[in-house]
Design an enzyme around this catalytic site. Sequence first.
Site, PDB file in Angstrom:
ATOM      1  N   SER A  29      11.140   2.741 -10.745  1.00 32.97           N
ATOM      2  CA  SER A  29      12.205   2.648  -9.752  1.00 32.97           C
ATOM      3  C   SER A  29      12.616   1.188  -9.540  1.00 32.97           C
ATOM      4  O   SER A  29      13.705   0.922  -9.049  1.00 32.97           O
ATOM      5  CB  SER A  29      11.721   3.233  -8.431  1.00 32.97           C
ATOM      6  OG  SER A  29      10.526   2.581  -8.036  1.00 32.97           O
ATOM      7  N   CYS A  91       6.065   4.766 -13.104  1.00 32.44           N
ATOM      8  CA  CYS A  91       6.312   4.916 -11.668  1.00 32.44           C
ATOM      9  C   CYS A  91       5.554   6.165 -11.271  1.00 32.44           C
ATOM     10  O   CYS A  91       5.765   7.237 -11.844  1.00 32.44           O
ATOM     11  CB  CYS A  91       7.812   5.096 -11.435  1.00 32.44           C
ATOM     12  SG  CYS A  91       8.251   5.518  -9.744  1.00 32.44           S
ATOM     13  N   GLU A 170       6.968  -6.680  -2.289  1.00 31.77           N
ATOM     14  CA  GLU A 170       8.247  -7.243  -2.745  1.00 31.77           C
ATOM     15  C   GLU A 170       8.574  -8.554  -2.029  1.00 31.77           C
ATOM     16  O   GLU A 170       9.325  -9.372  -2.539  1.00 31.77           O
ATOM     17  CB  GLU A 170       9.367  -6.210  -2.581  1.00 31.77           C
ATOM     18  CG  GLU A 170       9.059  -4.978  -3.420  1.00 31.77           C
ATOM     19  CD  GLU A 170      10.261  -4.266  -3.973  1.00 31.77           C
ATOM     20  OE1 GLU A 170      11.352  -4.448  -3.417  1.00 31.77           O
ATOM     21  OE2 GLU A 170      10.098  -3.534  -4.965  1.00 31.77           O
ATOM     22  N   CYS A 202       0.434   3.748  -7.086  1.00 28.85           N
ATOM     23  CA  CYS A 202       1.802   3.242  -7.077  1.00 28.85           C
ATOM     24  C   CYS A 202       1.771   2.009  -7.971  1.00 28.85           C
ATOM     25  O   CYS A 202       0.844   1.190  -7.852  1.00 28.85           O
ATOM     26  CB  CYS A 202       2.231   2.872  -5.659  1.00 28.85           C
ATOM     27  SG  CYS A 202       3.794   1.965  -5.580  1.00 28.85           S
TER      28      CYS A 202
HETATM   29  N1  DGL Z   1       6.714   1.930  -8.214  1.00 28.68           N
HETATM   30  C1  DGL Z   1       6.864   3.155  -7.437  1.00 28.68           C
HETATM   31  C2  DGL Z   1       5.678   4.076  -7.705  1.00 28.68           C
HETATM   32  O1  DGL Z   1       4.836   3.794  -8.568  1.00 28.68           O
HETATM   33  C3  DGL Z   1       6.975   2.879  -5.948  1.00 28.68           C
HETATM   34  C4  DGL Z   1       8.236   2.229  -5.482  1.00 28.68           C
HETATM   35  C5  DGL Z   1       9.258   3.231  -4.940  1.00 28.68           C
HETATM   36  O2  DGL Z   1       9.086   3.774  -3.854  1.00 28.68           O
HETATM   37  O3  DGL Z   1      10.235   3.432  -5.650  1.00 28.68           O
HETATM   38  O4  DGL Z   1       5.558   5.095  -7.073  1.00 28.68           O
END
Ligand code: DGL
Length: 287
Positions: A29, A91, A170, A202
């Site tokens: 994402s 992701c 972030e 995540c």
């Molecule tokens: N990188 C996304 C994940 O691994 C989290 C960021 C988002 O909420 O888009 O779930």
Amino acid sequence: MNQSESPVWPEGAGETASPASGPIGVFDSGIGGLTVAAALRELLPAEQIFYIGDTARVPYGGKSRRTIERYSVEIAGLLLAEQAKLIVVACNTASALAVPRLKQLFNLPVQGVIDPGASAAVRSTRNGRIGVIGTRATIASRAYEQAIHDLSSPAQVFAEPCPLLVPLIEEGLFDDPITDQILHRYLDPLLGEGIDTLVLGCTHYPLLRAAIARVAGEGVTLVDSAQNCALAVDEILKNRSLAAPPRQLGNLQVALTDATEGFLRVAEEALELEIGDVLLRAVQTPA
Ligand code: DGL
């Protein structure tokens, strides 16, 4: 499927497998999936990696399955247009909710990050009590519970959504009292359950590993999907004769769906990645 759900990818692109010379297509994402790209670069230095961060529509973590599927299908189509030979869904949210749809629509290997993370957790735990942290959508999907129970039915899973962690990461607040305070809020209930293993569910969270380790304490082993996902990709490439020639010099090309780079440079530094010019890819953004 109605008009707005129509997948966007080049005509017939999914029908013929891309050759071994094509890149590994990776998407997230946003920027968090670079933790997976970094593991791929390390394990598979001969491979070219084409990474798309859907920064125009991040975060996915609070969105519905329908929307996450639609976004993932669109990004996978952009990777196919780059002749990707395999798609890595770097992701957790998209892995938890959209991988079945991608496998249904595209005729090429699709590797998510849930199964690699789950098997790392099952290998790590000694007392069978596993904590999982992730976005709201990932935790609500119960994908980790499912994957862990498929591997080890007696394991107990304690899951906690941590929606504030992605914004903290972030902002580069890796070492900050506010981050520690929020981590305590999320992790204390899991620690109270006696977990000995915590899945960083995540792809952003490995960037916060030091702070999470500090709060979780020595008795808890942190596992993430990045290295295990890279191992799974290696196996697919070998099994399907898709590996790049070993002497080829691989690289990482990053494309984003929004012109602002956000925290790309923070991640680049934290992961010691070499990211050159960033490309732009257009997606359909909500009106
Ligand atoms: N990188 C996304 C994940 O691994 C989290 C960021 C988002 O909420 O888009 O779930």
